[in-house]
Design an enzyme around this catalytic site. Sequence first.
Site, short mmCIF file in Angstrom:
data_model
loop_
_atom_site.label_atom_id
_atom_site.label_comp_id
_atom_site.label_asym_id
_atom_site.label_seq_id
_atom_site.Cartn_x
_atom_site.Cartn_y
_atom_site.Cartn_z
N LYS A 158 0.86 -1.29 0.07
CA LYS A 158 -0.08 -0.01 -0.03
C LYS A 158 0.92 1.13 0.12
O LYS A 158 0.54 2.32 -0.51
CB LYS A 158 -0.85 -0.14 1.12
CG LYS A 158 -0.35 -0.12 2.62
CD LYS A 158 0.11 1.29 3.36
CE LYS A 158 0.62 0.93 4.45
NZ LYS A 158 0.83 2.24 5.12
N THR A 217 -3.98 5.47 3.83
CA THR A 217 -2.68 6.07 3.28
C THR A 217 -2.56 6.59 2.06
O THR A 217 -1.67 7.66 1.88
CB THR A 217 -1.64 4.46 3.22
OG1 THR A 217 -1.40 3.79 4.29
CG2 THR A 217 -0.02 5.00 3.01
#
Length: 336
Positions: free
Chosen positions: A195, A252
Amino acid sequence: MQHRCARAAVFSAGSWGTAVAKIMADAGTDVIVHARRAEIADAINTTHRNADYFPDVDLPETLTATTDPAAALENADFLVLSIPAQFLRESLAAWAPRIGRDTVIVSVMKGIERETGLRASEVITQVTGVPAHRVAVLSGPNLAREIMAGQPAAATVACSDEAAAIRIQRACHTSYFRPYTSTDVTGCELGGAVKNVIALAVGIAAGMALGHNAQAMLITRGLAETTRLAVAMGAHPGTLAGLAGLGDLVATCSSPLSRNRTFGTHLGMGLSIEEATRATRQTTEGVKSAQAILGLAHAHNIDMPITDVVTALLNGKITLGQATAALMQRPPRPER
């Protein structure tokens, strides 16, 4: 929530390490933080603040700090590791002789070792000799600044030994932090590592003002390629749809508090790698791990176009314009 006073040693006193230490102390766990610098340890012990990262946040008075690894590890039920992934092997080699025979090691790191392609839990078992059932991972959509402010958050605690995962869960369950348990260590670690690379791509798109559609596309297709790799490496696909996968990815990629998205935004605005590094000021795991993640994809014959393009950009092989074209001009195919 906390049924007995467990003891946790948190290495180190960076932003996420400090946040995890606060969570565990608030949960009733006896916490000692290992800081590399004496002034940080002294400040935590005397002013109950970490001036380097959270100068405006009071830490629990029960949270203490030391620069002595042996003192931190003495009688520790848990060793929580929050250090840059590329320094893990060297650091652990020095600390390993002090780790107790029953201590459970908890990784909160989200990177892949560049030289070997190993996940943090694999490095831990290799260097320390600690069996896999005593190595756990804590991962999820956990922005340190929000947690330090007591805003609600959740995470996944993964360990092959479910009983150990439950012990960790109890040691970090507070009114604002809700941990879930899992036995899928591989899925949690890969979700957390990949990610960061996808967040770089989303940040680049934001910096180039490509719009929210482009960012949503990158998040969605980023989840697809993360899941392909994780499943090929033995993870359960449901893990990547959970907190350590989709949850962490969304946080994120979406938040200006994310250092990986921020780094990518700097790149998208035309800064060089060196300039973006200075502007971000903290370790950006996506930059450090992208090449290793791409190596894992090649080793498992997995197509990861976003990771491929980001890695090429970081390595100076393509320009921003070429990166956009590389993604948009891929042959059309069924969505999977």
